[in-house]
Design a protein around this motif. Structure first.
Motif, PDB file in Angstrom:
ATOM      1  N   THR A   1       0.762  -1.116  -0.010  1.00 15.67           N
ATOM      2  CA  THR A   1      -0.023   0.108  -0.142  1.00 15.67           C
ATOM      3  C   THR A   1       0.952   1.322  -0.149  1.00 15.67           C
ATOM      4  OG1 THR A   1      -1.671  -1.099   1.152  1.00 15.67           O
ATOM      5  CG2 THR A   1      -1.851   1.103   1.293  1.00 15.67           C
ATOM      6  N   MET A   2       1.866   1.200   0.967  1.00 18.41           N
ATOM      7  CA  MET A   2       2.737   2.429   0.930  1.00 18.41           C
ATOM      8  C   MET A   2       3.481   2.456  -0.330  1.00 18.41           C
ATOM      9  SD  MET A   2       2.383   3.996   3.680  1.00 18.41           S
ATOM     10  CE  MET A   2       4.001   5.112   4.030  1.00 18.41           C
ATOM     11  N   LEU A   3       3.930   1.557  -1.000  1.00 24.16           N
ATOM     12  CA  LEU A   3       4.690   1.576  -2.416  1.00 24.16           C
ATOM     13  C   LEU A   3       3.872   1.983  -3.429  1.00 24.16           C
ATOM     14  CD1 LEU A   3       7.100  -1.498  -1.968  1.00 24.16           C
ATOM     15  CD2 LEU A   3       7.582   0.819  -1.465  1.00 24.16           C
ATOM     16  N   VAL A   4       2.566   1.517  -3.426  1.00 24.05           N
ATOM     17  CA  VAL A   4       1.477   2.203  -4.311  1.00 24.05           C
ATOM     18  C   VAL A   4       1.327   3.773  -4.166  1.00 24.05           C
ATOM     19  CG1 VAL A   4      -0.916   2.223  -5.089  1.00 24.05           C
ATOM     20  CG2 VAL A   4       0.224   0.020  -4.881  1.00 24.05           C
ATOM     21  N   GLY A   5       1.359   4.294  -2.797  1.00 23.33           N
ATOM     22  CA  GLY A   5       0.920   5.508  -2.665  1.00 23.33           C
ATOM     23  C   GLY A   5       2.292   6.374  -3.059  1.00 23.33           C
ATOM     24  N   GLU A   6       3.562   5.779  -2.878  1.00 26.31           N
ATOM     25  CA  GLU A   6       4.467   6.516  -3.253  1.00 26.31           C
ATOM     26  C   GLU A   6       4.844   6.566  -4.831  1.00 26.31           C
ATOM     27  OE1 GLU A   6       7.076   8.208  -1.338  1.00 26.31           O
ATOM     28  OE2 GLU A   6       6.537   7.513   0.507  1.00 26.31           O
ATOM     29  N   ALA A   7       4.317   5.805  -5.638  1.00 24.94           N
ATOM     30  CA  ALA A   7       4.513   5.588  -6.798  1.00 24.94           C
ATOM     31  C   ALA A   7       3.367   6.522  -7.424  1.00 24.94           C
ATOM     32  CB  ALA A   7       3.941   3.908  -7.550  1.00 24.94           C
TER      33      ALA A   7
ATOM     34  N   THR B   1      15.111   9.445  -8.068  1.00 21.97           N
ATOM     35  CA  THR B   1      16.147   8.529  -7.663  1.00 21.97           C
ATOM     36  C   THR B   1      16.669   8.770  -6.166  1.00 21.97           C
ATOM     37  OG1 THR B   1      16.919   8.593  -9.988  1.00 21.97           O
ATOM     38  CG2 THR B   1      18.441   7.619  -8.339  1.00 21.97           C
ATOM     39  N   PRO B   2      16.997  10.149  -5.856  1.00 26.75           N
ATOM     40  CA  PRO B   2      17.579  10.062  -4.340  1.00 26.75           C
ATOM     41  C   PRO B   2      16.638   9.825  -3.238  1.00 26.75           C
ATOM     42  CG  PRO B   2      17.673  12.276  -5.787  1.00 26.75           C
ATOM     43  CD  PRO B   2      16.905  11.169  -6.718  1.00 26.75           C
ATOM     44  N   PHE B   3      15.462   9.496  -3.694  1.00 19.52           N
ATOM     45  CA  PHE B   3      14.494   9.305  -2.596  1.00 19.52           C
ATOM     46  C   PHE B   3      14.154   7.915  -2.413  1.00 19.52           C
ATOM     47  CE2 PHE B   3      13.937  13.346  -4.376  1.00 19.52           C
ATOM     48  CZ  PHE B   3      13.958  14.438  -3.385  1.00 19.52           C
ATOM     49  N   LEU B   4      14.585   7.242  -3.288  1.00 22.87           N
ATOM     50  CA  LEU B   4      14.034   5.497  -3.376  1.00 22.87           C
ATOM     51  C   LEU B   4      14.426   4.920  -1.985  1.00 22.87           C
ATOM     52  CD1 LEU B   4      14.731   4.785  -7.057  1.00 22.87           C
ATOM     53  CD2 LEU B   4      12.480   5.269  -6.030  1.00 22.87           C
ATOM     54  N   ILE B   5      15.717   5.082  -1.655  1.00 24.11           N
ATOM     55  CA  ILE B   5      15.948   4.390  -0.213  1.00 24.11           C
ATOM     56  C   ILE B   5      15.196   4.762   0.884  1.00 24.11           C
ATOM     57  CG2 ILE B   5      17.919   4.083   1.594  1.00 24.11           C
ATOM     58  CD1 ILE B   5      19.748   3.989  -1.024  1.00 24.11           C
ATOM     59  N   GLY B   6      14.810   5.875   0.837  1.00 24.35           N
ATOM     60  CA  GLY B   6      14.308   6.506   2.041  1.00 24.35           C
ATOM     61  C   GLY B   6      12.823   5.983   1.873  1.00 24.35           C
TER      62      GLY B   6
ATOM     63  N   LEU C   1      12.469   2.738   3.448  1.00 27.78           N
ATOM     64  CA  LEU C   1      12.537   2.733   5.168  1.00 27.78           C
ATOM     65  C   LEU C   1      11.121   3.293   5.317  1.00 27.78           C
ATOM     66  CD1 LEU C   1      15.839   4.285   5.555  1.00 27.78           C
ATOM     67  CD2 LEU C   1      15.302   1.929   5.906  1.00 27.78           C
ATOM     68  N   LYS C   2      10.437   4.240   4.805  1.00 18.42           N
ATOM     69  CA  LYS C   2       9.008   4.609   5.036  1.00 18.42           C
ATOM     70  C   LYS C   2       8.099   3.433   4.884  1.00 18.42           C
ATOM     71  CE  LYS C   2       9.854   9.223   3.418  1.00 18.42           C
ATOM     72  NZ  LYS C   2       9.491  10.082   2.475  1.00 18.42           N
ATOM     73  N   ALA C   3       8.220   2.772   3.992  1.00 21.70           N
ATOM     74  CA  ALA C   3       7.322   1.273   3.960  1.00 21.70           C
ATOM     75  C   ALA C   3       7.407   0.365   5.011  1.00 21.70           C
ATOM     76  CB  ALA C   3       7.821   0.889   2.496  1.00 21.70           C
TER      77      ALA C   3
END
Length: 193
Positions: free
Chosen positions: A133-139, A166-171, A174-176
């Protein structure tokens, strides 16, 4: 009543629905969701070469959507956006107005609605579904934010992806991971009551 018997009764609910229902409750939740997002936006770290900082804003927006549901989540993020455009300095780094990063805020409106709808279908009840769900939201946030960044700054699509994704993917991973533990745990605690 056992936890197994209590769980089906909660199908179709989000965490906010566990509070006694009233218009005052809903207004307070919407205002609180907007304020939480504004406060989280102040947790901000500039990214060299990007007009978009790393913030806690997206995490808060997605938590607001999942915990309040689609309607209240949308209203909370709409209040956040409208107040920020009107001059409330609660966008990242205490800014306001329509900035190159405003597309991400527009994406948060849509994302909060989608993750709220998914939460109502139980997507916030298990670790794996919550991560998805979080990854869908981020996308969704990136799908709106990155093109807006490109258009508002004149960047090429490649440059906008390099500066705004790109600079935000690792974060985001972590949020997910944080959300994977937080919301399913909150439901388990609620089911024990």
């Amino acid at each position: 009543m056992s936890t197994a018997a209590a769980t089906p009764a909660r199908t179709g609910q989000v965490l906010a629905d566990l509070l006694p229902s009233s218009r005052v409750r809903d207004a307070a939740l919407v205002l609180g969701g907007a304020a939480l997002t504004g406060l989280a936006a102040q947790l901000s770290v500039p990214v060299p070469g990007s007009p978009v900082p790393v913030t806690g804003q997206t995490f808060a927006a997605l938590l607001v959507g999942t915990s309040l549901g689609a309607g209240r989540g949308l209203l909370a993020l709409a209040l956040y956006a409208v107040a920020g455009v009107a001059g409330v300095p609660w966008f990242a780094q205490g800014t306001s107005g329509v900035l190159p990063s405003f597309g991400y805020i527009l994406g948060m409106l849509l994302a909060a609605t989608v993750v709220g709808a998914l939460a109502r279908r139980g997507a916030d009840r298990s670790m794996l579904r919550m991560a998805g769900t979080m990854l869908v939201g981020e996308a969704i946030i990136y799908a709106v934010g990155v093109p807006y960044l490109a258009l508002s700054t004149g960047m090429s699509a490649t440059a906008a992806i390099a500066a705004g994704l790109t600079p935000f993917l690792i974060g985001d991973v972590l949020k997910a991971a944080l959300a994977m533990g937080a919301l399913p745990t909150a439901w388990k605690l609620a089911d024990k009551r």
